[in-house]
Design a protein around this motif. Structure first.
Motif, PDB file in Angstrom:
ATOM      1  N   PHE A 299      45.561 -21.274 -46.635  1.00 59.93           N
ATOM      2  CA  PHE A 299      46.027 -21.533 -47.505  1.00 59.93           C
ATOM      3  C   PHE A 299      44.826 -22.796 -48.109  1.00 59.93           C
ATOM      4  O   PHE A 299      44.604 -22.411 -49.478  1.00 59.93           O
ATOM      5  CB  PHE A 299      47.238 -21.747 -48.012  1.00 59.93           C
TER       6      PHE A 299
ATOM      7  N   VAL B 160      54.891 -12.991 -48.556  1.00 58.17           N
ATOM      8  CA  VAL B 160      54.008 -14.082 -49.175  1.00 58.17           C
ATOM      9  C   VAL B 160      54.685 -14.069 -50.844  1.00 58.17           C
ATOM     10  O   VAL B 160      54.641 -12.592 -51.611  1.00 58.17           O
ATOM     11  CB  VAL B 160      52.923 -13.874 -49.158  1.00 58.17           C
TER      12      VAL B 160
ATOM     13  N   GLY C 198      42.030 -21.321 -50.835  1.00 57.34           N
ATOM     14  CA  GLY C 198      43.350 -21.403 -51.681  1.00 57.34           C
ATOM     15  C   GLY C 198      43.080 -23.101 -52.454  1.00 57.34           C
ATOM     16  O   GLY C 198      42.031 -23.385 -52.573  1.00 57.34           O
ATOM     17  N   ASP C 199      44.165 -23.825 -52.796  1.00 58.44           N
ATOM     18  CA  ASP C 199      44.258 -25.338 -52.660  1.00 58.44           C
ATOM     19  C   ASP C 199      44.294 -26.043 -52.274  1.00 58.44           C
ATOM     20  O   ASP C 199      45.013 -25.621 -50.370  1.00 58.44           O
ATOM     21  CB  ASP C 199      44.996 -25.287 -53.686  1.00 58.44           C
TER      22      ASP C 199
ATOM     23  N   THR D  47      53.696 -15.917 -54.408  1.00 53.10           N
ATOM     24  CA  THR D  47      52.475 -17.184 -54.770  1.00 53.10           C
ATOM     25  C   THR D  47      53.497 -17.152 -56.142  1.00 53.10           C
ATOM     26  O   THR D  47      54.723 -16.552 -56.525  1.00 53.10           O
ATOM     27  CB  THR D  47      51.366 -16.416 -55.196  1.00 53.10           C
ATOM     28  N   GLN D  48      52.439 -17.950 -57.311  1.00 52.01           N
ATOM     29  CA  GLN D  48      53.473 -17.678 -58.799  1.00 52.01           C
ATOM     30  C   GLN D  48      53.567 -16.904 -59.332  1.00 52.01           C
ATOM     31  O   GLN D  48      54.877 -17.001 -59.800  1.00 52.01           O
ATOM     32  CB  GLN D  48      52.130 -19.204 -59.306  1.00 52.01           C
ATOM     33  N   ASN D  49      52.386 -15.867 -58.700  1.00 54.24           N
ATOM     34  CA  ASN D  49      53.351 -14.348 -59.860  1.00 54.24           C
ATOM     35  C   ASN D  49      52.851 -13.501 -59.174  1.00 54.24           C
ATOM     36  O   ASN D  49      52.988 -12.442 -59.807  1.00 54.24           O
ATOM     37  CB  ASN D  49      51.664 -14.536 -61.131  1.00 54.24           C
ATOM     38  N   LYS D  50      52.740 -13.875 -57.914  1.00 49.34           N
ATOM     39  CA  LYS D  50      52.414 -11.752 -56.921  1.00 49.34           C
ATOM     40  C   LYS D  50      53.195 -12.493 -55.592  1.00 49.34           C
ATOM     41  O   LYS D  50      53.117 -13.340 -55.203  1.00 49.34           O
ATOM     42  CB  LYS D  50      51.135 -11.744 -57.012  1.00 49.34           C
TER      43      LYS D  50
ATOM     44  N   VAL E 281      53.501 -21.327 -52.286  1.00 48.76           N
ATOM     45  CA  VAL E 281      53.322 -20.570 -51.327  1.00 48.76           C
ATOM     46  C   VAL E 281      54.913 -20.029 -50.825  1.00 48.76           C
ATOM     47  O   VAL E 281      55.456 -21.379 -49.755  1.00 48.76           O
ATOM     48  CB  VAL E 281      52.331 -19.820 -50.987  1.00 48.76           C
TER      49      VAL E 281
ATOM     50  N   THR F 268      47.993 -27.056 -50.889  1.00 49.85           N
ATOM     51  CA  THR F 268      48.796 -25.639 -50.997  1.00 49.85           C
ATOM     52  C   THR F 268      50.152 -26.222 -50.100  1.00 49.85           C
ATOM     53  O   THR F 268      50.050 -26.088 -49.145  1.00 49.85           O
ATOM     54  CB  THR F 268      48.080 -24.709 -50.599  1.00 49.85           C
TER      55      THR F 268
ATOM     56  N   PRO G 262      50.396 -25.869 -55.823  1.00 44.13           N
ATOM     57  CA  PRO G 262      51.550 -24.858 -55.233  1.00 44.13           C
ATOM     58  C   PRO G 262      52.022 -24.379 -54.705  1.00 44.13           C
ATOM     59  O   PRO G 262      51.209 -25.264 -53.383  1.00 44.13           O
ATOM     60  CB  PRO G 262      50.085 -24.041 -55.519  1.00 44.13           C
TER      61      PRO G 262
ATOM     62  N   PHE H 115      53.784 -10.445 -51.957  1.00 41.68           N
ATOM     63  CA  PHE H 115      52.508  -9.799 -50.647  1.00 41.68           C
ATOM     64  C   PHE H 115      53.690  -9.566 -50.051  1.00 41.68           C
ATOM     65  O   PHE H 115      53.546 -10.317 -48.989  1.00 41.68           O
ATOM     66  CB  PHE H 115      51.679 -10.444 -50.539  1.00 41.68           C
TER      67      PHE H 115
END
Lengths: 205, 178
Positions: free
Chosen positions: B124, B148, B128-129, B150-153, B104, B132, B102, B155
């Motif tokens: 992260f 920021v 998270g992972d 991410t894959q779908n969001k 970011v 990352t 993933p 911020f």
């Protein structure tokens, strides 16, 4: 015989002629003397008559002059009275005429002035109405324009304020605020949205 | 050539089996660009070692070419030895696998320092992972903070966003002043 007669006749004729001439001359002398005497006498009478006539003439002239002067004076007085009366009448008439004319002219002037005043007032009233209408229209147009401009400026301000402020702040700050300075704040915001971030990351995994 | 490819594939599988997915990455490895660089370095290293073998007919520890600290740290963190062919293949497989990790995307107004990126990467990977990666971008209009994605969001922690959020209040204040 005949010749003697002729001579005689001739002599008779000559004698007659001489006698007649002498008679004529005597007559002529008598006439001249008579004439001279009469002339002398006549001259004496004429001088006296002339002297008398001169006095009379002088007196008559004086009298006539006086009479004439008197008559002239009377006439002059009469004429003066007439002229004065006529002058007074004429003056009175002129006064009346002038007054009448003046009154008429003044009346006409007043009437004209009143009409002009009324026309001027009407024109002023119409001009005022037109001006008020135009002023109202201009005021309305200005108010509309100002309101529209205000609205446009307000909308423009609403739209551009963020960009303006951002541009201003970016020029002021430039590189003074670095990510290192902001690290604590960034980490705090990441913590604040940790759940959503972690969920999305793990979904990607 | 075919046999070597098979060998590499088998070695990668062996390396993948050897490298556990729960292992963490060194802090120095931050983004996909680092992964790509490490992959190229490992491949280059492999080529160098192959050439050395051909020249000297020996693959000893003393013949190992110089490697970057990042590559060394990654290999060390995974317990792999760059001297061993199987470990190198395992590392290559691991790095290829990391490309699927993933990622970011994080955008700053100015270029952040390495330390800052390490701190963020650590966050992260902690929350998270563990693998990352951070893809860093620059956008001066942000003024400060960061963006920021991410894959779908997305911020937005930037100052620009704060200004936009507080625009109505700012406009109101300006209008009151005017």
């Amino acid at each position: 015989m005949w010749v003697n007669n002729w001579y005689f006749m001739e002599w008779l004729l000559v004698g007659a002629m001489i006698l007649s001439s002498i008679f004529a001359a005597v007559l002529l002398v008598l006439h001249i003397v008579t004439t001279m005497r009469s002339k002398k006498h006549a001259n004496k009478n004429t001088v006296s008559e002339q002297q008398f006539t001169r006095r009379q003439q002088t007196e008559a002239r004086q009298q006539s002059q006086e009479a004439l002067q008197l008559a002239i004076k009377d006439n002059v007085a009469v004429l003066q009275r007439d002229v004065q009366a006529m002058s007074e009448k004429l003056t009175e008439h002129m006064k009346q005429e002038v007054s009448k004319t003046l009154r008429e002219e003044i009346a006409l002037y007043k009437k004209s002035a009143t009409e002009v005043k009324a026309a001027a007032l009407e024109a002023i009233r119409e001009s005022t109405e037109v001006f008020q209408k135009q002023q109202g229209a201009i005021d309305t147009a200005i108010a509309d324009s100002v309101a529209e401009e205000k609205k446009r400026l307000s909308e423009n301000l609403d739209e551009k304020i963020a960009d303006i402020l951002q541009h201003y702040v970016s020029q002021v700050l430039e590189d003074q605020i670095t990510p290192e300075d902001q690290l604590g704040e960034i980490l705090a915001q990441l913590d604040q949205h940790k759940a959503a971030i972690v969920e999305d990351i793990q979904r990607g995994v | 050539m075919v046999s070597r490819a098979k060998k590499v594939t088998e070695s990668s599988k062996a390396g993948q089996a050897k490298v556990s997915s729960g292992d963490s990455l060194p802090e120095s490895v931050i983004g996909p660009a680092h992964i790509m660089r490490l992959i190229r370095e490992v491949e280059s290293l492999e080529e160098s070692i192959t050439q050395l073998k051909l020249v000297k007919n020996a693959a000893t520890a003393t013949d190992l070419p110089h490697v970057s600290k990042m590559l060394g740290a990654v290999a060390e963190s995974k317990g792999l030895s760059l001297k061993k062919y199987a470990d190198r293949q395992a590392l290559t497989g691991f790095l290829h696998k990391l490309q699927q990790s993933p990622t970011v995307n994080i955008t700053f107004a100015t270029q952040p320092t390495e330390q800052t990126l390490r701190s963020l990467t650590q966050w992260f990977r902690t929350h998270g992972d563990s693998h990352t990666l951070l893809a860093v971008n620059l956008q001066p209009s942000l003024l400060a903070g960061c963006l920021v994605r991410t894959q779908n969001k997305l911020f937005d922690f930037s100052a620009q966003q704060k200004i936009v959020e507080k625009r109505s209040g700012l406009v109101a204040q300006i209008k009151e002043t005017l």
